[in-house]
Design an enzyme around this catalytic site. Sequence first.
Site, PDB file in Angstrom:
ATOM      1  N   GLU A 137      38.478  39.612  37.456  1.00 43.31           N
ATOM      2  CA  GLU A 137      39.909  39.280  37.381  1.00 43.31           C
ATOM      3  C   GLU A 137      40.644  40.601  37.491  1.00 43.31           C
ATOM      4  O   GLU A 137      40.492  41.478  36.647  1.00 43.31           O
ATOM      5  CB  GLU A 137      40.211  38.552  36.066  1.00 43.31           C
ATOM      6  CG  GLU A 137      41.607  37.983  35.992  1.00 43.31           C
ATOM      7  CD  GLU A 137      42.540  38.871  35.200  1.00 43.31           C
ATOM      8  OE1 GLU A 137      43.240  39.693  35.842  1.00 43.31           O
ATOM      9  OE2 GLU A 137      42.561  38.759  33.974  1.00 43.31           O
TER      10      GLU A 137
ATOM     11  N   CYS B 157      48.008  40.515  32.257  1.00 39.57           N
ATOM     12  CA  CYS B 157      47.709  40.270  33.667  1.00 39.57           C
ATOM     13  C   CYS B 157      48.594  39.176  34.249  1.00 39.57           C
ATOM     14  O   CYS B 157      48.635  38.996  35.463  1.00 39.57           O
ATOM     15  CB  CYS B 157      46.234  39.923  33.847  1.00 39.57           C
ATOM     16  SG  CYS B 157      45.650  38.635  32.748  1.00 39.57           S
TER      17      CYS B 157
END
Length: 496
Positions: free
Chosen positions: A228, A265
């Site tokens: 990720e 994020c």
Amino acid sequence: MIEEASTQNIDRRIQLAVEAFQFLKNTTINERAEFMNAVADQIEALGDELLTAAHSETSLPLARLTGEKARTAGQWRSYAKAVSAGIYTEARIDLSQPEKQKGDLRKYNVGIGPVVVFGASNFPFAFSTAGGDTASAIGAGCPVIIKAHPAHPQTSQIMADVITATVKAFGWPEGIFSHITGKSYEIGAYLIQHPDIQAVAFTGSFNGGKALFDIANRRDNPIPVFAEMGSINPVFALQYLLETKAEVLAKEYIASLTLGVGQFCTNPGVFIALKGKPLDRFINTLKVEIQNVAPAHMLHKGIFESFEKNKNTAIAQPNVELIASAHTETEGSYGNASVITTSASNFMNNPVLSEEVFGPFGIVVACETDEELRKIAQQLKGQLTITIAATNEDVRDNSKLINLLKDKCGRLLFNGMPTGVEVVYGMQHGGPFPSTTDSRFTSVGPDAVKRFVRPISFQNWPDEFLPEELKNSNPLQISRMVDGVRNSESLNIQTT
């Protein structure tokens, strides 16, 4: 002082993991779930030592860390519940039909082998040593070797000790879990290149994740890397909503943009809307609201320096205007929030502006027409999230835009802001490249377990030698697909 793991120590840890994998193959889903719940108990029992260490190493507020600790224990429990329910075994049984000359076929999922997990800097509990990657890999039946993040070594060690103690208490092999420390790039590369490692989980920067992905794919036997790697998480504000709620939307946006000093994020780094008076009202409110954002320490010096560099690079681009900044005089690694604006054409023609700036920094993109909105959508790289700030009427009038955006993200929001990732089955935390390396999977929620299993089929095997998940009696009482029909019943047949 962080000890650099030697290659000899790494080799030993991997060999222990290989041996432990053979043990885990013979554990049931209920036994692994029991272990996972025990880890959760131990995390919950940790006192001030953990919170104090994490606060000292990351500058994260104690309230935030307390919540993250609870989330981390909750992840182990929710994943354990899913594992024990047999969801990820995906048991399939097609009984023999001698009259059609068809044999007995039974399939289920098993763990893929030793997994390397790289700890993340921005979530010292939930995405690090005892985070969701570790929990989901063990739930799948895979030993874990954690590469601790060097930004919080003491925190990582405390969490590692919890898992190690649980392994010992259960009498399981030492290699179920290993904790590797070190700052060098070479340690990570060595781990991934080792032929006995079967998968990698990573949360961090694009450069870091892509480097690991490339190493894994250059192996003689390539392995999956579930990385990720961040996202700009654009917000598309459509006209009807912007006309009626510009000021409210500005307050929501700046709060999400600066939450946790912008170190999520899912930070909404780009706001896209049609040029006009409603957008002017939005910008004017941003100018006021950003002054209410108190600067705070970023996670560590490296992140702060990267934020300052990338922020200043974006601000220095041609045809960009700085419209809002906290402008607070501070010393040390404080992240001061800033927002710039530019035109849609400049945004699309300057790739620097569509790169993630990890921290409290945003870009407002002013579009001349609806067509420009759609062109931006077509040009967007893969994202973790995209938000549609809209009324129902906006959605009806912008179906082409929304269909384009569906192809670009893992999570599509209707209003609200993307910060805040719930640990539930319905969560998709993973999107098209470059936000992640494999958009088919999530790193948050019980479905994260799917990353670390593979199917194996048994043909014409005697019942006594089949795994518990596939036996006629269904001793685990899990839901199975039998001849195309889902049920949890035992099978009153004999196999030979």
